[in-house]
Design a protein around this motif. Structure first.
Motif, short mmCIF file in Angstrom:
data_model
loop_
_atom_site.label_atom_id
_atom_site.label_comp_id
_atom_site.label_asym_id
_atom_site.label_seq_id
_atom_site.Cartn_x
_atom_site.Cartn_y
_atom_site.Cartn_z
N GLU A 39 -126.77 -5.62 -48.13
CA GLU A 39 -127.92 -5.67 -47.22
C GLU A 39 -127.44 -5.64 -45.76
O GLU A 39 -127.89 -6.43 -44.92
N VAL A 40 -126.53 -4.71 -45.42
CA VAL A 40 -125.96 -4.68 -44.08
C VAL A 40 -127.01 -4.34 -43.03
O VAL A 40 -126.81 -4.61 -41.85
N HIS A 41 -128.15 -3.77 -43.45
CA HIS A 41 -129.21 -3.49 -42.49
C HIS A 41 -129.78 -4.77 -41.88
O HIS A 41 -130.59 -4.71 -40.96
N TYR A 42 -129.34 -5.93 -42.38
CA TYR A 42 -129.74 -7.20 -41.78
C TYR A 42 -129.27 -7.31 -40.34
O TYR A 42 -129.75 -8.17 -39.60
N LEU A 43 -128.32 -6.48 -39.92
CA LEU A 43 -127.86 -6.60 -38.53
C LEU A 43 -128.96 -6.28 -37.53
O LEU A 43 -128.82 -6.52 -36.33
N ALA A 44 -130.09 -5.75 -38.02
CA ALA A 44 -131.25 -5.54 -37.15
C ALA A 44 -132.10 -6.80 -37.02
O ALA A 44 -133.02 -6.84 -36.20
N ASP A 45 -131.80 -7.84 -37.83
CA ASP A 45 -132.59 -9.07 -37.78
C ASP A 45 -132.42 -9.74 -36.42
O ASP A 45 -131.29 -9.96 -35.95
N ARG A 46 -133.53 -10.10 -35.80
CA ARG A 46 -133.49 -10.62 -34.43
C ARG A 46 -132.72 -11.92 -34.32
O ARG A 46 -132.00 -12.16 -33.34
N TRP A 104 -123.58 -10.07 -38.57
CA TRP A 104 -123.05 -8.90 -39.28
C TRP A 104 -122.11 -8.11 -38.38
O TRP A 104 -121.04 -7.68 -38.80
N GLU A 105 -122.52 -7.92 -37.12
CA GLU A 105 -121.66 -7.18 -36.20
C GLU A 105 -120.38 -7.95 -35.87
O GLU A 105 -119.30 -7.36 -35.73
N GLU A 106 -120.48 -9.27 -35.74
CA GLU A 106 -119.28 -10.08 -35.49
C GLU A 106 -118.27 -9.89 -36.61
O GLU A 106 -117.07 -9.72 -36.36
N VAL A 107 -118.74 -9.92 -37.85
CA VAL A 107 -117.83 -9.75 -38.99
C VAL A 107 -117.19 -8.37 -38.96
O VAL A 107 -115.96 -8.22 -39.12
N ILE A 108 -117.99 -7.33 -38.76
CA ILE A 108 -117.47 -5.97 -38.77
C ILE A 108 -116.42 -5.77 -37.67
O ILE A 108 -115.37 -5.15 -37.87
N ILE A 109 -116.67 -6.34 -36.49
CA ILE A 109 -115.76 -6.17 -35.36
C ILE A 109 -114.46 -6.95 -35.56
O ILE A 109 -113.38 -6.45 -35.26
N LYS A 141 -131.58 -0.71 -35.79
CA LYS A 141 -131.36 -1.02 -34.38
C LYS A 141 -130.65 -2.36 -34.27
O LYS A 141 -131.06 -3.35 -34.88
N SER A 142 -129.61 -2.38 -33.46
CA SER A 142 -128.81 -3.60 -33.31
C SER A 142 -129.59 -4.68 -32.59
O SER A 142 -130.36 -4.42 -31.66
#
Length: 997
Positions: A137-144, A150-155, A513-514
């Motif tokens: 469910e990586v699209h959760y990175l759009a959650d406000r 999610w972005e912190e983990v990926i980076i 959207k991020s």
């Protein structure tokens, strides 16, 4: 990264069905050492790719972390992998569960991995041996609220780790993958629009199941009794073969109907992306609109009891409306469309739906199935304290389950929700009334999904569901390997637009959207690990900045296009009588002056309203002029706050027993008290009985007749000398009499519009350049000002090191309360109550004044916390930030009472009707998590402050003598001990049970 030979074949052999093409492509790419992004519809089988990553880790001797957005999904995936690979190979790490955390494959929530990346030292064995990370469910990175994790983990993942990103179908998967390549290296993008089980769309209206699209062969049996199916073909209800709408071939009505039908199909096809909408639905919508119009034309025809009243357009036809919930279940059952999930979008509505089905005598299970259900429930709830069963609604819940019917929402005890999921998957529960939280990844497919409405409350207002939400909800319809087709059914509601529904059903994707933004905890962790400059560079690699930079290119192109158009229009703007620019300037000055005067009038009226509201006192009866809160109300609290920019905000009780906080927006004119009502000193706004009694008194008072319409105040523009002068100058200007004046002004207006648009675009370019890094700079400045970073923001202080270990939305408030000693000296129950204010968030507009338990120490601590928030809020305002929210007292009484040992029934009763058992357990678990963090960081921070030079300048001597402790060190240690004791006091009864299963 090489994989074990034959891993793909061995993995595929474990599944009873062959891998779909998109699964085969993703598995092969992963086996070749590539990262993958898989975007596919709900229920398509994306998790197979994630499971292959776990299989590869076990086969190659590396490790795999499988992350999910919610604990329930983590538990479910853990159970799936244990069943496949055995408990020794699989671990589980969530906020309150740690099981075999050093296993080769560990399932965890995404926040757990983020925290691990910040706390684990570079080069640690745990991360060095990590080969794969699955982000379900990586699209959760759009959650406000949570998307940044999610972005912190990926980076921050080490570069050697292969990332497996699983997403719902999004329209910008290529853009997301392009960003993944920049931060993670080569990533294979695999997008599939194919559903393994086809989904058919329907609308239930006028006791008939209509196909939504003309070209949709639904597969439903048109001969099913008592649940007739009406579509565009000759088998529609009431139409003989070869006829349209009951008219015989060759007749003039038939010809007109055929022409109208053809026009409907053509128009509907264009509106729904090429798929023709069922013309019967369009006709139904027109008939409803005409009926509403006819009822509104005259009162005589719309009065109840008169001929034609309520019969649509007067033709005797019954108006369409949604059937009751038991009737929907019966119809679905007769049509063979169970099991079904019915989305109601309301907790109360879900529970009421189950109750109505029970009262209607509905039963979907056999005696053997009922026994099986009872045995399963008994085994799963054996640890629930017997004394709490009644307050948990256990018996009614069990009765519904035995009938094959259940609710599913966040207000339920977590175990109850899990039992519903388990029984539904086993086919023992066949109808579940659910809120949208059920759509968050839980593996609970059905044959049919029903949507009662196409709107839901989003926390602030009732809004239309988005195409993405519609796709996520209806994606549960159709069980792979069981159903040959799935069905999505929408219930007809007054005002429903079939074309809008077709648009929702046809829009299969939505953009990702991020929502990334640097937080205080993130800032101190990054500065501590990387230094300020490198941290800034890392943040500029976020998906948020990537999207902003791509948008700037298009915006700059629009700016250049506008500038060229302005030059061409200006050169052509000529008049032989005078300057058009000068004349247009006069006209604009007039408009601006009129707008200024209008605003001044509005300010004057608002001042009058504010003054009138400020005079209100408790017990005053007022009339709210209009809106959803319109009608009589009695003032409970005047709500006058001298420091508030919003003006007085009185709390009132309305005639329908609702406690609401009003604002100046609710009063377009000054309000005057109409009467007074005595409010008992013992009045508790959280008590339904107290609200009922006071509302009854409100309805029974005698009020004077309403005054007539007030004479409107004279407009400021009517007497303004400057406005009169400008108007005279405009009339005297030579261009005023030009026959081409309007054409000139249209050109001037277009030039002005382009200039304003260009200025706005230029501001966007400036605002989107380095946006994340500039926000990070403001966060650093704030933290340096408060002492969490050293002057200049380049290194972390002891206080900052403490903040780095606090993971909560209100991280800075927690750290500041610890650092300033706000919680020192509190008893464990009082500490639990105080800390709960930084965890709890009320649902809806809950403005009832809470009861503050305990003694003066707790009240003083809460007052000090309010002061901390005010001080931090001022710092945020100065640096143009807005992360923090004020402490909320709504859970204080419940946390204190439970920590003091009170029973669940008493705690929920004192808290009021808004707090359910499920909410109580959820907030308690979050409270325990935060108390545990406080218990861990308090002694560490105390040790660091004790080791610093004392205020008189002395430092530890060469013999290592213990230096003098700073004032407050003992107090901080006491807070840590109180936090541990509070956890012990809270973790009992139903709370302990919910954390152990």
């Amino acid at each position: 990264m090489s994989s074990a030979p034959g891993a793909v074949e061995e993995f595929a052999a474990r599944y009873p069905f062959g891998l779909d093409p998109f699964q085969s492509e993703a598995v092969a790419a992963l086996a070749q050492g590539e990262g993958v992004l898989v975007a596919a519809p709900t229920g398509a089988g994306k998790t197979v790719v994630g499971e292959f990553a776990a299989h590869l880790a076990l086969a190659t001797g590396t490790r795999c972390f499988y992350t999910t957005p919610i604990k329930a999904l983590s538990n479910q995936k853990y159970a799936d992998l244990v069943a496949r690979y055995g408990a020794a190979s699989i671990g589980l790490l969530t906020g309150d569960t740690s099981r075999n955390g050093d296993a080769p494959v560990v399932v965890m929530t995404t926040e757990v991995l983020r925290n691990m990346l910040y706390t684990e030292a570079a080069g640690s064995a745990r991360l060095d041996s990590l080969g794969y990370v699955v982000m379900d469910e990586v699209h959760y990175l759009a959650d406000r609220q949570r998307g940044a994790v999610w972005e912190e983990v990926i980076i921050h993942l080490p570069q050697h780790v292969r990332l497996v990103s699983l997403s719902a179908t999004v329209s910008n998967a290529e853009e997301f993958a392009e960003w993944l390549v920049t931060v993670r290296g080569h990533t294979r993008v695999i997008v599939s629009e194919h559903r393994p089980v086809p989904l058919f769309q329907h609308l239930l209206a006028d006791r008939t199941l209509h196909d939504l699209f003309v070209d949709q062969p639904s597969g439903l049996d048109p001969g099913v009794p008592a649940f007739s199916r009406r579509g565009p073909g000759p088998n529609g209800r009431g139409a003989a073969p070869g006829s349209v709408g009951g008219a015989t071939p060759g007749s003039r009505p038939a010809a007109r109907a055929a022409e109208a039908r053809a026009a409907d199909i053509a128009g509907a096809g264009a509106a729904a992306g090429g798929r023709a909408v069922n013309p019967d639905l369009l006709r139904l919508a027109r008939e409803e609109s005409r009926a509403v119009y006819e009822r509104g034309r005259g009162p005589r025809s719309s009065r109840p009891g008169r001929p034609g009243a309520g019969n649509g357009a007067g033709n005797g036809r019954r108006r369409s409306g949604p059937p009751n919930r038991p009737d929907v279940i019966v119809r679905l059952d007769r049509a063979g469309l169970l099991p079904a999930i019915l989305f109601v979008f309301s907790r109360v509505g879900c529970d009421a739906a189950v109750t109505s089905c029970i009262q209607a005598g509905l039963r979907l299970t056999s005696p053997d199935e009922q026994r099986e259900i009872r045995e399963h429930v008994r085994a799963r709830t054996a640890g629930v304290p017997q004394a709490d069963l009644a307050v948990l609604g256990y018996w009614q819940w069990l009765e519904g389950l035995e009938r094959g019917i259940a609710a599913h929402h966040a207000g339920m005890l977590p175990t109850f929700k899990e039992v519903v999921e388990e029984l539904f998957v086993r086919g023992l529960v066949r109808a579940v009334f659910a809120t949208e939280t059920l759509a968050l990844g839980i593996n609970m497919p059905a044959r049919t999904v029903v949507l009662e409405r196409l709107t839901k409350f989003n926390g602030q207002t009732r809004a239309d569901i988005t195409p993405g939400e519609y796709t996520q909800l209806t994606g549960r319809a159709g069980r792979r390997g069981i159903d040959v087709e799935g069905h999505a059914v929408v219930l007809w509601q007054p005002g429903l637009d079939p074309l809008a529904l077709a648009g929702l059903a046809s829009t299969r994707t939505y953009p990702l959207k991020s929502s990334f933004r640097p937080s205080y905890n993130m800032a101190v962790n990054l500065v501590g690990r990387l230094g300020a400059e490198r941290a800034r560079t890392v943040l500029e690699s976020s998906f948020a900045q990537f999207q902003a930079d791509k948008a700037v290119v298009g915006i700059a192109r629009a700016v250049r296009r506008n500038q060229t158009a302005i030059e061409e229009l200006t050169a052509a703007l000529e008049c032989d009588r005078g300057s058009v620019t000068e004349y247009d300037g006069l006209r604009r000055q007039i408009r601006e002056r009129e707008a200024d005067l209008s605003r001044a009038g509005t300010v004057r009226r608002q001042s009058e309203v504010a003054a009138a509201l400020a005079k209100l006192r408790s017990g005053d009866v007022v009339r709210v002029p209009a809106g959803r809160r319109g009608g009589l109300a009695v003032v409970l609290d005047a709500g006058v706050d001298e420091g508030s920019a919003e003006g007085p905000r009185p709390v009132v009780l309305t005639e329908d027993r609702q406690v609401r906080r009003l604002s100046m927006i609710d009063f377009p004119v000054a309000v005057e008290p109409l009467a007074r009502v005595r409010i008992p000193k013992s009045f508790n706004p959280r008590s339904p009985q107290a609200r009922r009694d006071l509302a009854s008194s409100l309805r029974n008072i005698r009020l004077p007749e309403e005054p007539g319409r007030r004479e409107r105040a004279r407009s400021l523009a009517a007497d303004d000398a400057e406005l009169a002068r400008l108007r005279r100058a405009m009339r005297a200007h030579p261009v005023h009499d030009c026959p081409e004046r309007e054409a000139h002004l249209r050109s001037a207006e277009r030039i002005d519009r382009l200039r304003r648009e260009t200025a706005g675009l230029e501001r966007k370019v400036e605002g989107r350049t380095n946006t994340v890094a500039r926000t990070f700079d403001r966060v650093r400045d704030t933290l340096a000002e408060l002492g969490y970073l050293a002057v200049g923001g380049d290194s972390v202080t002891d206080a900052g090191a403490m903040l780095a270990r606090i993971y909560t939305e209100q991280d800075l408030q927690v750290a500041e309360c610890l650092r300033t000693g706000v919680w020192e000296g509190l008893t464990p129950p009082a500490l639990a109550a105080a800390v709960s204010t930084l965890v709890f968030e009320p649902r809806g507009d809950d403005v009832a004044a809470p009861t503050i338990p305990g003694g003066g120490a707790l009240r003083d601590a809460l007052a000090d916390m309010a002061g901390v928030y005010t001080r931090l809020g001022a710092a945020e305002d100065h640096h143009r930030l807005g992360f923090l929210r004020p402490p909320d007292l709504g859970f204080v009484a419940a946390a204190h009472g439970w920590a003091c040992g009170r029973g669940l029934e008493k705690v929920l009763e004192d808290a009021g009707a808004d707090l359910t058992a499920g909410d109580f357990v959820r907030w308690m678990r979050q409270l325990i998590d935060l108390l545990d963090q406080i218990a861990q960081v308090a002694p560490v921070y105390a040790a660091k402050t004790a080791a610093r030079p004392s205020p008189d300048g002395h430092t530890p001597d060469s013999d290592g003598n213990t230096p003098q402790a700073h004032p407050g060190t003992d107090g901080i240690l006491g807070v840590g001990r109180a936090a541990r004791a509070a956890i012990d006091a809270i973790r009992r009864g139903v709370v302990a049970y919910s954390m152990s299963v």
